[in-house]
Design an enzyme around this catalytic site. Structure first.
Site, PDB file in Angstrom:
ATOM      1  N   ASP A  11      -4.267  11.316   7.533  1.00 33.16           N
ATOM      2  CA  ASP A  11      -3.443  12.378   8.128  1.00 33.16           C
ATOM      3  C   ASP A  11      -3.087  11.933   9.539  1.00 33.16           C
ATOM      4  O   ASP A  11      -3.682  10.989  10.080  1.00 33.16           O
ATOM      5  CB  ASP A  11      -4.252  13.689   8.170  1.00 33.16           C
ATOM      6  CG  ASP A  11      -3.468  14.835   8.821  1.00 33.16           C
ATOM      7  OD1 ASP A  11      -2.247  14.933   8.604  1.00 33.16           O
ATOM      8  OD2 ASP A  11      -4.081  15.627   9.568  1.00 33.16           O
ATOM      9  N   SER A  12      -2.143  12.627  10.137  1.00 34.08           N
ATOM     10  CA  SER A  12      -1.820  12.361  11.538  1.00 34.08           C
ATOM     11  C   SER A  12      -3.027  12.638  12.441  1.00 34.08           C
ATOM     12  O   SER A  12      -3.104  12.115  13.542  1.00 34.08           O
ATOM     13  CB  SER A  12      -0.661  13.258  11.973  1.00 34.08           C
ATOM     14  OG  SER A  12      -1.021  14.609  11.777  1.00 34.08           O
ATOM     15  N   CYS A  74      -1.056  14.569   4.660  1.00 32.35           N
ATOM     16  CA  CYS A  74      -0.234  15.071   5.763  1.00 32.35           C
ATOM     17  C   CYS A  74       1.138  15.373   5.167  1.00 32.35           C
ATOM     18  O   CYS A  74       1.765  14.493   4.567  1.00 32.35           O
ATOM     19  CB  CYS A  74      -0.133  13.982   6.833  1.00 32.35           C
ATOM     20  SG  CYS A  74       0.993  14.380   8.180  1.00 32.35           S
ATOM     21  N   GLU A 155      -5.643  23.944  16.749  1.00 34.36           N
ATOM     22  CA  GLU A 155      -6.510  22.932  17.380  1.00 34.36           C
ATOM     23  C   GLU A 155      -7.182  23.465  18.637  1.00 34.36           C
ATOM     24  O   GLU A 155      -8.277  23.040  18.986  1.00 34.36           O
ATOM     25  CB  GLU A 155      -5.693  21.677  17.694  1.00 34.36           C
ATOM     26  CG  GLU A 155      -5.199  21.019  16.424  1.00 34.36           C
ATOM     27  CD  GLU A 155      -5.295  19.525  16.462  1.00 34.36           C
ATOM     28  OE1 GLU A 155      -5.322  18.964  17.563  1.00 34.36           O
ATOM     29  OE2 GLU A 155      -5.344  18.927  15.380  1.00 34.36           O
ATOM     30  N   CYS A 187       1.525  22.452   5.645  1.00 32.32           N
ATOM     31  CA  CYS A 187       0.898  21.643   6.688  1.00 32.32           C
ATOM     32  C   CYS A 187      -0.603  21.717   6.448  1.00 32.32           C
ATOM     33  O   CYS A 187      -1.135  22.810   6.188  1.00 32.32           O
ATOM     34  CB  CYS A 187       1.239  22.209   8.069  1.00 32.32           C
ATOM     35  SG  CYS A 187       0.356  21.388   9.415  1.00 32.32           S
ATOM     36  N   HIS A 189      -2.999  21.588   8.365  1.00 31.18           N
ATOM     37  CA  HIS A 189      -3.783  22.360   9.343  1.00 31.18           C
ATOM     38  C   HIS A 189      -3.901  23.836   8.933  1.00 31.18           C
ATOM     39  O   HIS A 189      -4.833  24.518   9.345  1.00 31.18           O
ATOM     40  CB  HIS A 189      -3.095  22.346  10.715  1.00 31.18           C
ATOM     41  CG  HIS A 189      -3.375  21.142  11.543  1.00 31.18           C
ATOM     42  ND1 HIS A 189      -2.914  19.898  11.215  1.00 31.18           N
ATOM     43  CD2 HIS A 189      -4.057  21.015  12.707  1.00 31.18           C
ATOM     44  CE1 HIS A 189      -3.305  19.044  12.157  1.00 31.18           C
ATOM     45  NE2 HIS A 189      -3.996  19.695  13.069  1.00 31.18           N
TER      46      HIS A 189
HETATM   47  N1  DGL Z   1      -1.272  17.710   9.364  1.00 30.86           N
HETATM   48  C1  DGL Z   1       0.145  17.545   9.589  1.00 30.86           C
HETATM   49  C2  DGL Z   1       0.930  18.014   8.373  1.00 30.86           C
HETATM   50  O1  DGL Z   1       0.355  18.316   7.310  1.00 30.86           O
HETATM   51  C3  DGL Z   1       0.624  18.316  10.796  1.00 30.86           C
HETATM   52  C4  DGL Z   1       0.193  17.876  12.137  1.00 30.86           C
HETATM   53  C5  DGL Z   1       1.187  16.997  12.872  1.00 30.86           C
HETATM   54  O2  DGL Z   1       2.240  17.456  13.342  1.00 30.86           O
HETATM   55  O3  DGL Z   1       0.888  15.826  12.976  1.00 30.86           O
HETATM   56  O4  DGL Z   1       2.124  18.062   8.432  1.00 30.86           O
END
Ligand code: DGL
Length: 269
Positions: A11-12, A74, A155, A187, A189
């Protein structure tokens, strides 16, 4: 390919741990190697070229670790880099994204409902969800909106308070989402705030997050390829980050049920 090879997940940053955690519960025999690109977080507003470049570097690392399957946990990288990555990986591993499993689930379960999607700017601008849904159900009504404040909000730990409620309300209360029956959390998150979003809609909207759906998809895929690990090998799961601070350590605990240790790697030399 051998069932005992590890499962790579990236993931990012640390949001992909929500998916890793669901996989860990469903498939406890799998050994996980996770990479969070905390040096480049967020991917949500980076160029597609940068996201492809970062994703290829991470994928190369996971291939060097001998992963049998690589999960792009991600949505942003799935939306912006998946097709290039598939070419890059070739037949060296199975590549899985987080969008297709959710699209398949939603079109099967809610074929005639108005569907909403929220995600990062990149995920929403790419239209990957609406295209994927309409490819299967051309008459589907899909509305979407970028919700860029949700990632930093989560976060920073604004989860159950006035700030998170105000931000959630400001994104979801407009005309766009009026009449939706389903909301896709596009997303990795967002599972952290799933209950607050359900509450915002008075529990009248099905709120769909990728974690459990993707975990089941990964299980089916491994099974169909005879790659499901039958027994746990002794090697530990590993959680790598491309930049480390104590803050990332704390955020990691929020996204993963069990205690994890983050190990810094330098992918960018
Ligand atoms: N976890 C990333 C996603 O699922 C979002 C976070 C980011 O912007 O890097 O898109």
């Amino acid at each position: 390919m051998d069932p005992n090879q590890p499962l790579g997940i990236f993931d990012s940053g640390l949001g992909g741990l929500t998916v890793a955690s669901a996989i860990k519960h469903l498939l406890p025999n799998e050994r996980i190697i996770y990479v969070g690109d905390t040096a480049h977080l967020p991917y949500g507003d980076k160029s597609a070229a940068s996201i492809v470049h970062y994703s290829e570097k991470i994928t190369d690392f996971l291939l060097r670790k001998n992963c049998k399957t690589i999960l792009v946990a991600c949505n942003t990288a799935s939306a912006r880099a998946y097709s290039q990555l598939a070419g890059h990986v070739g037949n060296k591993a199975t590549l899985i994204d987080v969008i297709e499993p959710v699209v398949n689930f939603v079109v099967q379960k809610y074929p005639s409902s108005k569907i909403g999607v929220i995600g990062t700017k990149n995920t929403i601008d790419s239209n990957t969800y609406p295209y994927g849904i309409k490819e299967k159900i051309p008459s589907a009504e899909v509305v979407s909106m970028a919700a860029p404040l949700l990632v930093p909000m989560i976060e920073e730990g604004f989860i159950y308070d006035d700030i998170s409620n105000a931000i959630i309300r400001s994104y979801l209360s407009g005309e766009t989402f009026r009449g939706i029956k389903v909301l896709i959390l596009g997303c990795t998150h967002y599972p952290i705030i799933k209950n607050q979003i359900r509450k915002f809609f008075d529990f009248n909207v099905e709120v769909i997050d990728s974690a459990a759906i993707v975990a089941r998809y990964v299980k089916d895929k491994l099974e169909s390829q005879n790659l499901l690990s039958g027994k746990r090998n002794n090697a530990e799961d590993m959680f790598y980050v491309s930049d480390y601070t104590d803050y990332f350590g704390k955020v990691g605990q929020m996204f993963f049920d069990d205690k994890i240790n983050l190990t810094k790697i330098d992918l960018w030399k």
